[in-house]
Design an enzyme around this catalytic site. Structure first.
Site, PDB file in Angstrom:
ATOM      1  N   LYS A   1     -21.840 -35.270  11.428  1.00 49.82           N
ATOM      2  CA  LYS A   1     -20.771 -35.882  11.768  1.00 49.82           C
ATOM      3  C   LYS A   1     -20.381 -35.392  13.397  1.00 49.82           C
ATOM      4  CE  LYS A   1     -19.016 -36.157   7.142  1.00 49.82           C
ATOM      5  NZ  LYS A   1     -17.902 -35.999   6.184  1.00 49.82           N
TER       6      LYS A   1
ATOM      7  N   TYR B   1     -16.913 -46.296   4.566  1.00 52.31           N
ATOM      8  CA  TYR B   1     -16.257 -45.415   3.650  1.00 52.31           C
ATOM      9  C   TYR B   1     -15.129 -46.258   3.211  1.00 52.31           C
ATOM     10  CZ  TYR B   1     -17.429 -40.775   5.496  1.00 52.31           C
ATOM     11  OH  TYR B   1     -18.250 -39.574   5.960  1.00 52.31           O
TER      12      TYR B   1
ATOM     13  N   PHE C   1      -6.372 -39.474   2.899  1.00 48.43           N
ATOM     14  CA  PHE C   1      -7.051 -38.987   3.979  1.00 48.43           C
ATOM     15  C   PHE C   1      -7.994 -40.203   4.844  1.00 48.43           C
ATOM     16  CE2 PHE C   1      -9.736 -37.992   0.467  1.00 48.43           C
ATOM     17  CZ  PHE C   1     -10.960 -38.572   0.820  1.00 48.43           C
TER      18      PHE C   1
ATOM     19  N   ARG D   1     -27.390 -32.739  -1.190  1.00 50.56           N
ATOM     20  CA  ARG D   1     -26.138 -32.316  -1.497  1.00 50.56           C
ATOM     21  C   ARG D   1     -26.224 -30.722  -1.600  1.00 50.56           C
ATOM     22  NH1 ARG D   1     -21.915 -36.155  -1.259  1.00 50.56           N
ATOM     23  NH2 ARG D   1     -20.722 -34.291  -2.253  1.00 50.56           N
TER      24      ARG D   1
ATOM     25  N   THR E   1     -17.572 -30.283  -0.408  1.00 50.44           N
ATOM     26  CA  THR E   1     -16.829 -30.984   0.620  1.00 50.44           C
ATOM     27  C   THR E   1     -15.916 -29.766   1.401  1.00 50.44           C
ATOM     28  OG1 THR E   1     -16.869 -32.841  -0.983  1.00 50.44           O
ATOM     29  CG2 THR E   1     -15.295 -33.047   0.912  1.00 50.44           C
TER      30      THR E   1
ATOM     31  N   ARG F   1     -22.457 -26.589   5.125  1.00 48.14           N
ATOM     32  CA  ARG F   1     -20.959 -26.783   5.419  1.00 48.14           C
ATOM     33  C   ARG F   1     -20.294 -25.382   5.501  1.00 48.14           C
ATOM     34  NH1 ARG F   1     -19.794 -31.934   1.536  1.00 48.14           N
ATOM     35  NH2 ARG F   1     -19.546 -33.550   3.300  1.00 48.14           N
TER      36      ARG F   1
ATOM     37  N   ASN G   1     -16.603 -31.613   8.192  1.00 49.44           N
ATOM     38  CA  ASN G   1     -17.084 -30.882   7.511  1.00 49.44           C
ATOM     39  C   ASN G   1     -18.657 -31.009   7.954  1.00 49.44           C
ATOM     40  OD1 ASN G   1     -17.628 -33.429   6.126  1.00 49.44           O
ATOM     41  ND2 ASN G   1     -16.791 -32.670   4.215  1.00 49.44           N
TER      42      ASN G   1
ATOM     43  N   HIS H   1     -22.602 -35.659   6.523  1.00 49.53           N
ATOM     44  CA  HIS H   1     -22.498 -36.657   5.032  1.00 49.53           C
ATOM     45  C   HIS H   1     -23.743 -36.751   4.395  1.00 49.53           C
ATOM     46  CE1 HIS H   1     -21.487 -40.205   2.795  1.00 49.53           C
ATOM     47  NE2 HIS H   1     -22.842 -40.692   2.902  1.00 49.53           N
TER      48      HIS H   1
ATOM     49  N   GLU I   1     -26.227 -47.291   1.378  1.00 48.14           N
ATOM     50  CA  GLU I   1     -25.916 -46.431   2.600  1.00 48.14           C
ATOM     51  C   GLU I   1     -27.298 -46.480   3.495  1.00 48.14           C
ATOM     52  OE1 GLU I   1     -22.388 -43.290   0.848  1.00 48.14           O
ATOM     53  OE2 GLU I   1     -24.293 -42.514   1.879  1.00 48.14           O
TER      54      GLU I   1
HETATM   55  P1  IDP Z   1     -18.234 -35.543   0.306  1.00 52.28           P
HETATM   56  O1  IDP Z   1     -18.667 -35.830   1.847  1.00 52.28           O
HETATM   57  O2  IDP Z   1     -18.687 -34.229  -0.136  1.00 52.28           O
HETATM   58  O3  IDP Z   1     -19.219 -36.654  -0.406  1.00 52.28           O
HETATM   59  P2  IDP Z   1     -16.172 -37.190  -0.268  1.00 52.28           P
HETATM   60  O4  IDP Z   1     -14.970 -36.933  -1.577  1.00 52.28           O
HETATM   61  O5  IDP Z   1     -17.063 -38.453  -0.502  1.00 52.28           O
HETATM   62  O6  IDP Z   1     -16.847 -35.814  -0.089  1.00 52.28           O
HETATM   63  O7  IDP Z   1     -15.200 -37.483   0.984  1.00 52.28           O
HETATM   64  C1  IDP Z   1     -15.672 -38.216   2.034  1.00 52.28           C
HETATM   65  C2  IDP Z   1     -15.244 -37.362   3.273  1.00 52.28           C
HETATM   66  O8  IDP Z   1     -13.769 -37.451   3.370  1.00 52.28           O
HETATM   67  C3  IDP Z   1     -15.368 -35.843   3.259  1.00 52.28           C
HETATM   68  O9  IDP Z   1     -16.647 -35.486   3.711  1.00 52.28           O
HETATM   69  C4  IDP Z   1     -14.451 -35.330   4.319  1.00 52.28           C
HETATM   70  O10 IDP Z   1     -14.905 -35.479   5.926  1.00 52.28           O
HETATM   71  C5  IDP Z   1     -13.176 -36.225   3.970  1.00 52.28           C
HETATM   72  N1  IDP Z   1     -12.290 -35.693   3.026  1.00 52.28           N
HETATM   73  C6  IDP Z   1     -12.489 -35.600   1.551  1.00 52.28           C
HETATM   74  N2  IDP Z   1     -11.400 -34.997   1.115  1.00 52.28           N
HETATM   75  C7  IDP Z   1     -10.498 -34.954   2.007  1.00 52.28           C
HETATM   76  C8  IDP Z   1      -9.145 -34.371   2.130  1.00 52.28           C
HETATM   77  O11 IDP Z   1      -8.733 -33.675   0.866  1.00 52.28           O
HETATM   78  N3  IDP Z   1      -8.534 -34.102   3.318  1.00 52.28           N
HETATM   79  C9  IDP Z   1      -9.245 -34.562   4.399  1.00 52.28           C
HETATM   80  N4  IDP Z   1     -10.412 -35.194   4.421  1.00 52.28           N
HETATM   81  C10 IDP Z   1     -11.277 -35.230   3.394  1.00 52.28           C
HETATM   82 MG    MG Z   2     -18.887 -38.712  -0.615  1.00 53.25          MG
END
Ligand code: IDP
Ligand code: MG
Length: 147
Positions: free
Chosen positions: A11, A51, A59, A87, A93, A104, A114, A117, A128
């Site tokens: 990212k 997304y 968010f 993962r 996350t 992370r 973070n 992805h 994807e």
């Molecule tokens: P992941 O990347 O671990 O699969 P997801 O739940 O799919 O997590 O969320 C996608 C992305 O959205 C996260 O990697 C992060 O950048 C962002 N994100 C997820 N939850 C939050 C939040 O609670 N606040 C702000 N950004 C979030």
């Molecule tokens: Mg995800």
């Protein structure tokens, strides 16, 4: 156990921090081979499409703004159980909850910024990977190939 492919993205915060090499090194030392790599600066439309599953989340708009704030590295990783393995290497996350030694935990700024992805299932990985890479841009290592 099966050889799989998964989509990985470094990212904008990871690119900004100058740790592209460190991140790719973690994948390679953990058995995941980058078989396609491309730098891109995503448009809002591209990031929104990618997304789309999170469209209803509070968010979503901030996430799209972040993901379009600078260049990203798009990659296809290949290896045994690549989706789950990636993962594990990435960590949770929320970097505050990520395990020691994960990308992370070591590099992320916060739950949004973070650093990486990774596809969350083999089905989504296929979707994807094809979102960013036509098959001709994917190059599984084949040492036997003559030309
Ligand atoms: P992941 O990347 O671990 O699969 P997801 O739940 O799919 O997590 O969320 C996608 C992305 O959205 C996260 O990697 C992060 O950048 C962002 N994100 C997820 N939850 C939050 C939040 O609670 N606040 C702000 N950004 C979030
Ligand atoms: Mg995800």
């Amino acid at each position: 156990m099966a050889t799989e492919r998964t989509l990985s993205i470094i990212k904008p915060d990871g690119v900004e921090k100058g740790i592209i090499g460190k991140i790719i090194s973690r994948f390679e030392t953990n058995g995941l081979k980058p078989i396609a790599i491309r730098l891109a600066h995503l448009s809002r439309r591209e990031a929104e499409g990618f997304y789309a599953v999170h469209k209803a989340r509070p968010f979503f708009n901030d996430l799209v703004t972040f993901m379009t704030s600078g260049p990203v590295v798009l990659m296809v990783l290949e290896g045994e159980s690549a989706v789950a393995r990636n993962r594990e290497i990435m960590g949770a996350t929320d970097p505050g909850k990520a395990a020691e030694g994960t990308i992370r935990k070591d590099f992320a700024t916060d739950i949004e910024k973070n650093t990486v992805h990774g596809s969350d299932s083999p089905e989504n990985a296929k979707i994807e990977v094809s979102y960013y890479f036509p098959e001709v841009q994917v190059h599984p290592y084949d040492w036997k190939r003559k030309t």
